[in-house]
Design a protein around this motif. Structure first.
Motif, PDB file in Angstrom:
ATOM      1  N   THR A  17      53.538  57.772  -3.797  1.00 28.21           N
ATOM      2  CA  THR A  17      54.128  57.411  -5.086  1.00 28.21           C
ATOM      3  C   THR A  17      55.299  56.471  -4.841  1.00 28.21           C
ATOM      4  O   THR A  17      55.674  56.214  -3.703  1.00 28.21           O
ATOM      5  N   THR A  18      55.893  56.000  -5.908  1.00 29.57           N
ATOM      6  CA  THR A  18      57.083  55.161  -5.789  1.00 29.57           C
ATOM      7  C   THR A  18      58.163  55.885  -5.004  1.00 29.57           C
ATOM      8  O   THR A  18      58.837  55.299  -4.157  1.00 29.57           O
ATOM      9  N   PHE A  19      58.319  57.173  -5.249  1.00 26.64           N
ATOM     10  CA  PHE A  19      59.354  57.941  -4.557  1.00 26.64           C
ATOM     11  C   PHE A  19      59.069  58.058  -3.061  1.00 26.64           C
ATOM     12  O   PHE A  19      59.990  58.065  -2.253  1.00 26.64           O
ATOM     13  N   ASP A  20      57.796  58.141  -2.669  1.00 23.48           N
ATOM     14  CA  ASP A  20      57.457  58.191  -1.244  1.00 23.48           C
ATOM     15  C   ASP A  20      57.912  56.936  -0.520  1.00 23.48           C
ATOM     16  O   ASP A  20      58.227  56.968   0.663  1.00 23.48           O
ATOM     17  N   CYS A  21      57.921  55.817  -1.216  1.00 26.44           N
ATOM     18  CA  CYS A  21      58.206  54.526  -0.594  1.00 26.44           C
ATOM     19  C   CYS A  21      59.667  54.104  -0.685  1.00 26.44           C
ATOM     20  O   CYS A  21      60.041  53.061  -0.146  1.00 26.44           O
ATOM     21  N   LEU A  22      60.508  54.895  -1.341  1.00 25.93           N
ATOM     22  CA  LEU A  22      61.934  54.569  -1.427  1.00 25.93           C
ATOM     23  C   LEU A  22      62.563  54.581  -0.033  1.00 25.93           C
ATOM     24  O   LEU A  22      62.072  55.250   0.874  1.00 25.93           O
ATOM     25  N   PRO A  23      63.661  53.855   0.160  1.00 29.77           N
ATOM     26  CA  PRO A  23      64.314  53.830   1.473  1.00 29.77           C
ATOM     27  C   PRO A  23      64.768  55.218   1.912  1.00 29.77           C
ATOM     28  O   PRO A  23      65.074  56.079   1.085  1.00 29.77           O
ATOM     29  N   ALA A  29      63.267  62.525  -5.443  1.00 36.23           N
ATOM     30  CA  ALA A  29      62.476  62.456  -6.675  1.00 36.23           C
ATOM     31  C   ALA A  29      62.809  63.679  -7.536  1.00 36.23           C
ATOM     32  O   ALA A  29      63.314  64.679  -7.031  1.00 36.23           O
ATOM     33  N   PRO A  30      62.510  63.588  -8.836  1.00 36.81           N
ATOM     34  CA  PRO A  30      62.794  64.735  -9.712  1.00 36.81           C
ATOM     35  C   PRO A  30      62.139  66.037  -9.244  1.00 36.81           C
ATOM     36  O   PRO A  30      62.637  67.110  -9.517  1.00 36.81           O
ATOM     37  N   ASP A  31      61.020  65.943  -8.509  1.00 36.63           N
ATOM     38  CA  ASP A  31      60.363  67.166  -8.036  1.00 36.63           C
ATOM     39  C   ASP A  31      60.984  67.704  -6.744  1.00 36.63           C
ATOM     40  O   ASP A  31      60.538  68.700  -6.197  1.00 36.63           O
ATOM     41  N   GLY A  32      62.013  67.034  -6.234  1.00 36.82           N
ATOM     42  CA  GLY A  32      62.742  67.530  -5.088  1.00 36.82           C
ATOM     43  C   GLY A  32      62.299  67.018  -3.740  1.00 36.82           C
ATOM     44  O   GLY A  32      62.850  67.393  -2.723  1.00 36.82           O
ATOM     45  N   TYR A  33      61.284  66.158  -3.708  1.00 35.47           N
ATOM     46  CA  TYR A  33      60.791  65.650  -2.428  1.00 35.47           C
ATOM     47  C   TYR A  33      61.493  64.361  -2.046  1.00 35.47           C
ATOM     48  O   TYR A  33      61.708  63.489  -2.864  1.00 35.47           O
TER      49      TYR A  33
END
Length: 75
Positions: free
Chosen positions: A44-50, A56-60
């Motif tokens: 997801t977008t959150f997986d690819c953040l620096p 992410a809102p789900d805590g990962y």
């Protein structure tokens, strides 16, 4: 870096993925560039953040093996 479409998930043949087609075009034009595909199905977008970005809102946290920090490390 990306998700299933960049990874080539369920492509009928590996050469038909957009990443491999781009590499083939770069080779054809003699650019000398090499694509290192660190995409993974389901990212997801959150997986690819620096690395170190807010969770992410789900805590990962972001995925350090497949995020923008990893991509920039190949420079």
């Amino acid at each position: 870096m990306g998700s299933s479409s960049a990874y080539g998930w369920k492509a009928s043949v590996p050469d038909s993925t957009w990443v491999n087609r781009l590499q083939k075009d770069l080779d054809f034009y003699g650019r000398g560039d090499v694509i290192i595909n660190i995409a993974n199905p389901g990212n997801t977008t959150f997986d690819c953040l620096p690395t170190g970005a807010p969770y992410a809102p789900d805590g990962y946290a972001s995925n350090p093996a497949q995020n923008v920090t990893k991509a920039l490390s190949y420079n």
